[in-house]
Design a protein around this motif. Sequence first.
Motif, PDB file in Angstrom:
ATOM      1  N   GLY A  61      -3.733  17.741  -6.585  1.00 22.05           N
ATOM      2  CA  GLY A  61      -4.085  16.438  -6.009  1.00 22.05           C
ATOM      3  C   GLY A  61      -2.900  15.524  -5.785  1.00 22.05           C
ATOM      4  O   GLY A  61      -3.031  14.447  -5.179  1.00 22.05           O
ATOM      5  N   GLY A  62      -1.719  15.930  -6.249  1.00 15.89           N
ATOM      6  CA  GLY A  62      -0.534  15.074  -6.177  1.00 15.89           C
ATOM      7  C   GLY A  62      -0.052  14.818  -4.762  1.00 15.89           C
ATOM      8  O   GLY A  62       0.328  13.697  -4.412  1.00 15.89           O
ATOM      9  N   VAL A  63      -0.073  15.857  -3.941  1.00 16.86           N
ATOM     10  CA  VAL A  63       0.410  15.708  -2.556  1.00 16.86           C
ATOM     11  C   VAL A  63      -0.460  14.708  -1.790  1.00 16.86           C
ATOM     12  O   VAL A  63       0.049  13.882  -1.033  1.00 16.86           O
ATOM     13  N   ASP A  64      -1.774  14.765  -2.035  1.00 17.00           N
ATOM     14  CA  ASP A  64      -2.677  13.803  -1.383  1.00 17.00           C
ATOM     15  C   ASP A  64      -2.339  12.375  -1.786  1.00 17.00           C
ATOM     16  O   ASP A  64      -2.420  11.446  -0.977  1.00 17.00           O
ATOM     17  N   GLU A  65      -1.948  12.197  -3.051  1.00 14.85           N
ATOM     18  CA  GLU A  65      -1.567  10.862  -3.528  1.00 14.85           C
ATOM     19  C   GLU A  65      -0.292  10.382  -2.834  1.00 14.85           C
ATOM     20  O   GLU A  65      -0.175   9.209  -2.462  1.00 14.85           O
ATOM     21  N   ILE A  66       0.666  11.299  -2.649  1.00 16.31           N
ATOM     22  CA  ILE A  66       1.901  10.944  -1.932  1.00 16.31           C
ATOM     23  C   ILE A  66       1.579  10.529  -0.491  1.00 16.31           C
ATOM     24  O   ILE A  66       2.082   9.535   0.014  1.00 16.31           O
ATOM     25  N   VAL A  67       0.716  11.312   0.155  1.00 15.10           N
ATOM     26  CA  VAL A  67       0.333  11.013   1.545  1.00 15.10           C
ATOM     27  C   VAL A  67      -0.288   9.626   1.641  1.00 15.10           C
ATOM     28  O   VAL A  67       0.054   8.837   2.528  1.00 15.10           O
ATOM     29  N   LYS A  68      -1.174   9.310   0.702  1.00 19.66           N
ATOM     30  CA  LYS A  68      -1.875   8.017   0.743  1.00 19.66           C
ATOM     31  C   LYS A  68      -0.898   6.853   0.556  1.00 19.66           C
ATOM     32  O   LYS A  68      -0.920   5.879   1.312  1.00 19.66           O
ATOM     33  N   ILE A  69      -0.039   6.954  -0.458  1.00 25.17           N
ATOM     34  CA  ILE A  69       0.867   5.838  -0.736  1.00 25.17           C
ATOM     35  C   ILE A  69       1.918   5.692   0.371  1.00 25.17           C
ATOM     36  O   ILE A  69       2.343   4.582   0.697  1.00 25.17           O
ATOM     37  N   SER A  70       2.311   6.808   1.001  1.00 21.32           N
ATOM     38  CA  SER A  70       3.224   6.754   2.141  1.00 21.32           C
ATOM     39  C   SER A  70       2.581   6.001   3.302  1.00 21.32           C
ATOM     40  O   SER A  70       3.225   5.173   3.967  1.00 21.32           O
ATOM     41  N   LYS A  71       1.299   6.300   3.518  1.00 22.26           N
ATOM     42  CA  LYS A  71       0.570   5.655   4.614  1.00 22.26           C
ATOM     43  C   LYS A  71       0.408   4.154   4.343  1.00 22.26           C
ATOM     44  O   LYS A  71       0.601   3.316   5.221  1.00 22.26           O
ATOM     45  N   ASP A  72       0.086   3.821   3.096  1.00 26.06           N
ATOM     46  CA  ASP A  72      -0.148   2.419   2.726  1.00 26.06           C
ATOM     47  C   ASP A  72       1.119   1.565   2.842  1.00 26.06           C
ATOM     48  O   ASP A  72       1.044   0.370   3.118  1.00 26.06           O
ATOM     49  N   THR A  73       2.288   2.178   2.593  1.00 31.13           N
ATOM     50  CA  THR A  73       3.541   1.411   2.546  1.00 31.13           C
ATOM     51  C   THR A  73       4.453   1.652   3.751  1.00 31.13           C
ATOM     52  O   THR A  73       5.465   0.964   3.911  1.00 31.13           O
ATOM     53  N   SER A  74       4.099   2.645   4.581  1.00 31.59           N
ATOM     54  CA  SER A  74       4.964   3.059   5.710  1.00 31.59           C
ATOM     55  C   SER A  74       6.331   3.550   5.239  1.00 31.59           C
ATOM     56  O   SER A  74       7.327   3.475   5.969  1.00 31.59           O
ATOM     57  N   VAL A  75       6.393   4.039   3.998  1.00 28.62           N
ATOM     58  CA  VAL A  75       7.613   4.663   3.467  1.00 28.62           C
ATOM     59  C   VAL A  75       7.340   6.161   3.347  1.00 28.62           C
ATOM     60  O   VAL A  75       6.484   6.578   2.574  1.00 28.62           O
ATOM     61  N   SER A  76       8.036   6.948   4.144  1.00 32.98           N
ATOM     62  CA  SER A  76       7.740   8.382   4.235  1.00 32.98           C
ATOM     63  C   SER A  76       8.486   9.198   3.183  1.00 32.98           C
ATOM     64  O   SER A  76       9.509   8.759   2.654  1.00 32.98           O
ATOM     65  N   VAL A  77       7.968  10.386   2.935  1.00 40.84           N
ATOM     66  CA  VAL A  77       8.689  11.399   2.151  1.00 40.84           C
ATOM     67  C   VAL A  77       8.934  12.563   3.105  1.00 40.84           C
ATOM     68  O   VAL A  77       8.001  13.260   3.498  1.00 40.84           O
ATOM     69  N   LYS A  78      10.178  12.727   3.518  1.00 41.64           N
ATOM     70  CA  LYS A  78      10.519  13.794   4.468  1.00 41.64           C
ATOM     71  C   LYS A  78      11.485  14.812   3.884  1.00 41.64           C
ATOM     72  O   LYS A  78      11.714  15.864   4.473  1.00 41.64           O
ATOM     73  N   THR A  79      12.070  14.467   2.728  1.00 47.04           N
ATOM     74  CA  THR A  79      13.045  15.361   2.096  1.00 47.04           C
ATOM     75  C   THR A  79      12.800  15.417   0.594  1.00 47.04           C
ATOM     76  O   THR A  79      12.278  14.474   0.005  1.00 47.04           O
TER      77      THR A  79
END
Length: 274
Positions: A61-79
């Motif tokens: 479930g961790g990746v889904d949490e990263i996706v959600k918080i990235s979307k909420d803050t517009s701060v991406s995880v690309k690397t």
Amino acid sequence: MNNKIGVIQGRLVPKYQGRYQAFPIGMWQDEFKVAQEYGLDLIEFILDFNDAEENPLLKLGGVDEIVKISKDTSVSVKTICSDYFMEAPLHSSDDKVAEESFKILERLLEASKVLKITDIVIPCVDQSSLKTKEAVNRFVEQITKIIPKIERQNINLSLETDLAPQPFIELLDKLNSKNITVNYDIGNSAALGFDSDEELEAYGDRITDIHIKDRVLGGGPVTLGEGNANFKKFFTKLKEFNYRGPFIMQAYRDDEGVEIFKQQLEWIKPFVNE
């Protein structure tokens, strides 16, 4: 250059367990909000050896949490900076360690599909250095096995090494894949006494991830501009290569983290935005 600026994970929160660089369990979500506040585009996620299964990259479930918080803050995880492989090198002479690390890399690739990761940084420095022929041969053997998968997925394994330009080029040639690229760390290069023009001439077109740091020759990290890194020289030469990857702040930190980060971010912006 108009490139995206990001930060290595953990620099915008207090030191986790007093460690200089670590995945901040229980605090990593907060860091996205701070990054948003400072107008940063990215956070380079860290996968540590310690408590690896608690990292959202591997946790259910961790990746889904990263996706959600990235979307909420517009701060991406690309690397992803996979410090895990410094403690347990893919090329370890202990077959069990090497086998387990390879499985971790495969799991990272699965998580990367969902996150649309562009680069997984593989550190081959300090205890995971490639200073012997045997280490290089084991490393090539391991990485060669995963090349078909990374090419299908079009994700880079971005190698961070302490090799001089010529042996580094020889390593890249042995691996012979467009998805085996270079992570360039400005500070580490300065600490090793390498010439950035010579390095960029050798593999400037293969760099896909850049860590911004300053260090003294043969020594540790210092605030940007106070060490041996020649930022003007580096950024001038880099322009020749039409670099389109991210600039990841991995600069000096103190126990608190945020104020010293802000100062260094303002210091480096003119170079990045030229």
